[in-house]
Design an enzyme around this catalytic site. Structure first.
Site, PDB file in Angstrom:
ATOM      1  N   VAL A   1     -22.086  28.614 -37.788  1.00 55.14           N
ATOM      2  CA  VAL A   1     -22.293  27.653 -38.872  1.00 55.14           C
ATOM      3  C   VAL A   1     -23.371  26.621 -38.529  1.00 55.14           C
ATOM      4  O   VAL A   1     -24.201  26.278 -39.377  1.00 55.14           O
ATOM      5  CB  VAL A   1     -20.939  27.011 -39.272  1.00 55.14           C
ATOM      6  CG1 VAL A   1     -20.261  26.301 -38.114  1.00 55.14           C
ATOM      7  CG2 VAL A   1     -21.093  26.058 -40.425  1.00 55.14           C
TER       8      VAL A   1
ATOM      9  N   LEU B   1     -30.067  44.583 -28.305  1.00 51.96           N
ATOM     10  CA  LEU B   1     -30.958  43.711 -29.086  1.00 51.96           C
ATOM     11  C   LEU B   1     -30.607  43.704 -30.584  1.00 51.96           C
ATOM     12  O   LEU B   1     -31.439  43.341 -31.411  1.00 51.96           O
ATOM     13  CB  LEU B   1     -32.439  44.072 -28.881  1.00 51.96           C
ATOM     14  CG  LEU B   1     -32.936  44.017 -27.428  1.00 51.96           C
ATOM     15  CD1 LEU B   1     -34.412  44.405 -27.356  1.00 51.96           C
ATOM     16  CD2 LEU B   1     -32.744  42.629 -26.826  1.00 51.96           C
TER      17      LEU B   1
ATOM     18  N   TYR C   1     -12.043  41.113 -36.492  1.00 49.63           N
ATOM     19  CA  TYR C   1     -12.692  40.678 -35.245  1.00 49.63           C
ATOM     20  C   TYR C   1     -11.633  40.220 -34.239  1.00 49.63           C
ATOM     21  O   TYR C   1     -11.653  40.624 -33.074  1.00 49.63           O
ATOM     22  CB  TYR C   1     -13.662  39.540 -35.580  1.00 49.63           C
ATOM     23  CG  TYR C   1     -14.234  38.782 -34.409  1.00 49.63           C
ATOM     24  CD1 TYR C   1     -15.221  39.323 -33.607  1.00 49.63           C
ATOM     25  CD2 TYR C   1     -13.801  37.475 -34.129  1.00 49.63           C
ATOM     26  CE1 TYR C   1     -15.759  38.601 -32.543  1.00 49.63           C
ATOM     27  CE2 TYR C   1     -14.339  36.746 -33.078  1.00 49.63           C
ATOM     28  CZ  TYR C   1     -15.317  37.314 -32.283  1.00 49.63           C
ATOM     29  OH  TYR C   1     -15.847  36.594 -31.239  1.00 49.63           O
TER      30      TYR C   1
ATOM     31  N   GLU D   1     -10.237  33.287 -44.048  1.00 45.84           N
ATOM     32  CA  GLU D   1     -10.784  32.270 -43.148  1.00 45.84           C
ATOM     33  C   GLU D   1      -9.663  31.312 -42.746  1.00 45.84           C
ATOM     34  O   GLU D   1      -8.957  30.764 -43.595  1.00 45.84           O
ATOM     35  CB  GLU D   1     -11.913  31.503 -43.838  1.00 45.84           C
ATOM     36  CG  GLU D   1     -12.535  30.487 -42.902  1.00 45.84           C
ATOM     37  CD  GLU D   1     -13.847  29.898 -43.420  1.00 45.84           C
ATOM     38  OE1 GLU D   1     -14.521  30.536 -44.227  1.00 45.84           O
ATOM     39  OE2 GLU D   1     -14.155  28.774 -42.989  1.00 45.84           O
TER      40      GLU D   1
ATOM     41  N   ASP E   1     -28.176  45.037 -23.204  1.00 49.30           N
ATOM     42  CA  ASP E   1     -28.048  44.542 -24.575  1.00 49.30           C
ATOM     43  C   ASP E   1     -28.796  45.546 -25.460  1.00 49.30           C
ATOM     44  O   ASP E   1     -29.796  46.122 -25.035  1.00 49.30           O
ATOM     45  CB  ASP E   1     -28.708  43.154 -24.701  1.00 49.30           C
ATOM     46  CG  ASP E   1     -28.227  42.375 -25.903  1.00 49.30           C
ATOM     47  OD1 ASP E   1     -27.630  41.307 -25.715  1.00 49.30           O
ATOM     48  OD2 ASP E   1     -28.464  42.839 -27.046  1.00 49.30           O
TER      49      ASP E   1
ATOM     50  N   ALA F   1     -21.041  41.969 -28.146  1.00 51.10           N
ATOM     51  CA  ALA F   1     -20.074  42.030 -29.249  1.00 51.10           C
ATOM     52  C   ALA F   1     -20.794  41.945 -30.576  1.00 51.10           C
ATOM     53  O   ALA F   1     -21.917  41.467 -30.671  1.00 51.10           O
ATOM     54  CB  ALA F   1     -19.099  40.851 -29.150  1.00 51.10           C
TER      55      ALA F   1
ATOM     56  N   PHE G   1     -27.032  34.938 -27.025  1.00 48.31           N
ATOM     57  CA  PHE G   1     -27.027  33.491 -26.821  1.00 48.31           C
ATOM     58  C   PHE G   1     -26.277  33.120 -25.536  1.00 48.31           C
ATOM     59  O   PHE G   1     -26.875  32.645 -24.556  1.00 48.31           O
ATOM     60  CB  PHE G   1     -26.397  32.862 -28.074  1.00 48.31           C
ATOM     61  CG  PHE G   1     -26.021  31.430 -27.952  1.00 48.31           C
ATOM     62  CD1 PHE G   1     -26.904  30.496 -27.445  1.00 48.31           C
ATOM     63  CD2 PHE G   1     -24.766  31.001 -28.384  1.00 48.31           C
ATOM     64  CE1 PHE G   1     -26.538  29.159 -27.355  1.00 48.31           C
ATOM     65  CE2 PHE G   1     -24.409  29.681 -28.305  1.00 48.31           C
ATOM     66  CZ  PHE G   1     -25.281  28.755 -27.784  1.00 48.31           C
TER      67      PHE G   1
ATOM     68  N   ARG H   1     -12.812  22.423 -37.315  1.00 50.38           N
ATOM     69  CA  ARG H   1     -13.205  23.218 -36.145  1.00 50.38           C
ATOM     70  C   ARG H   1     -13.606  22.267 -35.018  1.00 50.38           C
ATOM     71  O   ARG H   1     -13.952  21.110 -35.267  1.00 50.38           O
ATOM     72  CB  ARG H   1     -14.460  24.075 -36.453  1.00 50.38           C
ATOM     73  CG  ARG H   1     -14.301  25.108 -37.562  1.00 50.38           C
ATOM     74  CD  ARG H   1     -13.468  26.286 -37.102  1.00 50.38           C
ATOM     75  NE  ARG H   1     -13.385  27.328 -38.110  1.00 50.38           N
ATOM     76  CZ  ARG H   1     -12.487  27.353 -39.103  1.00 50.38           C
ATOM     77  NH1 ARG H   1     -11.613  26.375 -39.236  1.00 50.38           N
ATOM     78  NH2 ARG H   1     -12.460  28.359 -39.956  1.00 50.38           N
TER      79      ARG H   1
HETATM   80  N1  LIG Z   1     -20.727  31.822 -30.015  1.00 47.74           N
HETATM   81  C1  LIG Z   1     -19.466  31.553 -30.227  1.00 47.74           C
HETATM   82  O1  LIG Z   1     -19.151  30.575 -30.877  1.00 47.74           O
HETATM   83  C2  LIG Z   1     -18.364  32.424 -29.669  1.00 47.74           C
HETATM   84  C3  LIG Z   1     -17.051  31.991 -29.805  1.00 47.74           C
HETATM   85  C4  LIG Z   1     -16.037  32.792 -29.297  1.00 47.74           C
HETATM   86  C5  LIG Z   1     -16.336  33.971 -28.655  1.00 47.74           C
HETATM   87  N2  LIG Z   1     -17.629  34.366 -28.552  1.00 47.74           N
HETATM   88  C6  LIG Z   1     -17.899  35.634 -27.864  1.00 47.74           C
HETATM   89  O2  LIG Z   1     -18.883  35.391 -26.877  1.00 47.74           O
HETATM   90  C7  LIG Z   1     -19.704  36.537 -26.723  1.00 47.74           C
HETATM   91  C8  LIG Z   1     -21.169  36.145 -26.876  1.00 47.74           C
HETATM   92  O3  LIG Z   1     -21.374  35.589 -28.161  1.00 47.74           O
HETATM   93  P1  LIG Z   1     -22.772  35.005 -28.601  1.00 47.74           P
HETATM   94  O4  LIG Z   1     -22.494  33.846 -29.473  1.00 47.74           O
HETATM   95  O5  LIG Z   1     -23.633  34.829 -27.423  1.00 47.74           O
HETATM   96  O6  LIG Z   1     -23.280  36.171 -29.544  1.00 47.74           O
HETATM   97  P2  LIG Z   1     -24.661  36.960 -29.553  1.00 47.74           P
HETATM   98  O7  LIG Z   1     -24.647  37.790 -30.780  1.00 47.74           O
HETATM   99  O8  LIG Z   1     -25.788  36.042 -29.338  1.00 47.74           O
HETATM  100  O9  LIG Z   1     -24.507  37.892 -28.277  1.00 47.74           O
HETATM  101  C9  LIG Z   1     -23.880  39.149 -28.302  1.00 47.74           C
HETATM  102  C10 LIG Z   1     -24.899  40.153 -27.800  1.00 47.74           C
HETATM  103  O10 LIG Z   1     -24.280  41.441 -27.784  1.00 47.74           O
HETATM  104  C11 LIG Z   1     -25.286  42.388 -28.123  1.00 47.74           C
HETATM  105  N3  LIG Z   1     -24.638  43.597 -28.606  1.00 47.74           N
HETATM  106  C12 LIG Z   1     -23.916  43.771 -29.745  1.00 47.74           C
HETATM  107  N4  LIG Z   1     -23.512  45.035 -29.852  1.00 47.74           N
HETATM  108  C13 LIG Z   1     -23.972  45.687 -28.749  1.00 47.74           C
HETATM  109  C14 LIG Z   1     -23.899  47.020 -28.289  1.00 47.74           C
HETATM  110  N5  LIG Z   1     -23.250  47.948 -28.999  1.00 47.74           N
HETATM  111  N6  LIG Z   1     -24.501  47.326 -27.134  1.00 47.74           N
HETATM  112  C15 LIG Z   1     -25.172  46.403 -26.417  1.00 47.74           C
HETATM  113  N7  LIG Z   1     -25.287  45.116 -26.797  1.00 47.74           N
HETATM  114  C16 LIG Z   1     -24.690  44.772 -27.956  1.00 47.74           C
HETATM  115  C17 LIG Z   1     -26.119  41.693 -29.187  1.00 47.74           C
HETATM  116  O11 LIG Z   1     -27.412  42.221 -29.302  1.00 47.74           O
HETATM  117  C18 LIG Z   1     -26.138  40.267 -28.685  1.00 47.74           C
HETATM  118  O12 LIG Z   1     -27.285  39.987 -27.924  1.00 47.74           O
HETATM  119  C19 LIG Z   1     -19.216  37.538 -27.765  1.00 47.74           C
HETATM  120  O13 LIG Z   1     -18.339  38.414 -27.128  1.00 47.74           O
HETATM  121  C20 LIG Z   1     -18.486  36.694 -28.771  1.00 47.74           C
HETATM  122  O14 LIG Z   1     -17.478  37.434 -29.423  1.00 47.74           O
HETATM  123  C21 LIG Z   1     -18.652  33.621 -29.052  1.00 47.74           C
END
Ligand SMILES: NC(=O)c1ccc[n+]([C@@H]2O[C@H](COP(=O)([O-])OP(=O)(O)OC[C@H]3O[C@@H](n4cnc5c(N)ncnc54)[C@H](O)[C@@H]3O)[C@@H](O)[C@H]2O)c1
Length: 345
Positions: free
Chosen positions: A189, A38, A145, A281, A36, A80, A15, A213
């Site tokens: 959520v 995927l 996490y 939580e 990625d 992640a 995302f 939140r």
């Molecule tokens: N979305 C949020 O609210 C939020 C809040 C705080 C932090 N983050 C951090 O922002 C980053 C992006 O989050 P997001 O919401 O876009 O999540 P997301 O799940 O859409 O994106 C993470 C991507 O990492 C890829 N991935 C996971 N494990 C992998 C691996 N071993 N090798 C290669 N690719 C891998 C997944 O396929 C996914 O496309 C993350 O690090 C997340 O922890 C997100």
């Protein structure tokens, strides 16, 4: 930022990573690489103008070979397993996908002349300290996490001190918007609420819904992570990114329901159902963004109701998604939420 520099975005099909790749390419960056596996991202998110490779960063040797070949000067690390609430039930894979995979990227990148790492961390590193969290607070994560993110932050600082690459750490919170994985039953959520309604099902609220939140629309995140890479005065800094207005989960539920049923007549089978709170939580979690406002010029441009409207419009076009449950929870006990064990959604 020199736009000809080679940039690598990990999590590029995810995302936030895919919006970032789009933003970098729009800004004229010429060499944007993405990886990625995927597992959580979508092929349809991948920008065709980027150089994308499907790679599981847990594969240490393949990752080393990839980095040896690409030799990125700037890395935005977003890959992640971000399922915070699930991490107590998947502690090993969470640590492998977050802490280990990060080191598998960072170490060869340092050896290949990394100039700057922009690490996407998370508000989870603050744990259950009293909000609003600010960047001067110590890290005190309360879940697996958060532990992995705090460890990634610390490793970045230590390795930067010794090996002299630059870095910036971003701590976003509850980012939502088009492109988000709607089929993930464990996190996001906003996406879960929307996808349940698209599937003509009620959604579940853990606890009494009074937990608070703050929510960030994606367009209020991407420009600032790019700015963090560009501005020289932010080296070694940590930034909270996100609006300071907080909402209860019940208020969020009302806003989402209103978007689907503007006249307020919610069919009885779609009324939210309440379940016990998930273990660990954090009740109330939001941040100050004063530092980001001052240094990055951060401001919220999309409020929650407007952001939900945009996301629902996108999600309706996409259509209902089947929730994708993970079969290999590492620990299943009475503490495991029934939504996951019984696949309620
Ligand atoms: N979305 C949020 O609210 C939020 C809040 C705080 C932090 N983050 C951090 O922002 C980053 C992006 O989050 P997001 O919401 O876009 O999540 P997301 O799940 O859409 O994106 C993470 C991507 O990492 C890829 N991935 C996971 N494990 C992998 C691996 N071993 N090798 C290669 N690719 C891998 C997944 O396929 C996914 O496309 C993350 O690090 C997340 O922890 C997100």
């Amino acid at each position: 930022m020199d736009k000809s520099k080679r940039i690598l975005v990990t999590g590029a099909a995810g995302f936030m990573g895919s919006h970032l790749v789009d933003g970098l390419i729009e800004q004229g960056c010429l060499e944007v690489y993405g990886v990625d596996d995927l597992s959580g991202g979508y092929e349809s998110n991948i920008n065709p103008k980027s150089k994308f490779t499907q790679l599981d960063l847990r594969e240490k040797n393949k990752t080393r070979d990839y980095i040896n070949e690409v030799k990125p000067k700037i890395v935005f690390h977003l890959a992640a397993d971000a399922t915070e609430g699930r991490s107590q039930f998947t502690p090993i894979s969470c640590t492998e996908r977050n802490y280990f995979a990060y080191l598998y990227v960072l170490v060869p990148a340092i050896k290949n002349g990394l100039e700057k790492m922009i690490l996407t961390s998370s508000m989870s590193v603050y744990g259950s300290q009293t909000p609003p969290f600010d960047e001067t607070m110590p890290t005190a994560p309360d879940d697996i996490y958060g532990v992995s993110k705090a460890a990634m932050e610390k490793a970045t600082k230590i390795l930067s001190d010794v090996h002299k690459f630059k870095y910036v750490i971003m701590r976003p919170h509850n980012v939502y918007g088009p492109g988000q994985n709607l089929s993930d039953p464990y996190r996001n959520v906003v996406g879960i609420f929307i996808n349940c309604l698209l599937n003509n099902k009620n959604f579940y609220i853990y606890g009494d819904g009074a937990q608070k939140r703050a929510f960030s629309y994606i367009d209020d995140f991407t420009p600032y992570i790019i700015k963090a890479a560009i501005l020289p005065e932010v080296e070694g800094e940590i930034f909270n990114i996100g609006p300071t207005k907080e909402y209860t989960i019940n208020e969020l539920a009302d806003i989402v329901l209103k978007e689907f049923f503007p006249d307020g007549n919610v069919p009885s089978h779609l009324a939210p159902k309440y379940l016990p709170m998930r273990p660990l939580e954090v009740l109330n979690a939001w941040c100050t963004a004063d530092k980001a406002k001052k240094i990055l010029g951060y401001q919220t441009s999309v409020d929650l109701a407007e952001g939900i409207k945009k996301m629902v419009a996108w999600a309706k076009k996409l259509g209902p998604q089947k929730f994708r449950y993970l079969d290999d929870l590492e620990i299943v006990t009475d503490e495991t939420p029934s939504t996951w064990v019984e696949k309620l959604m």
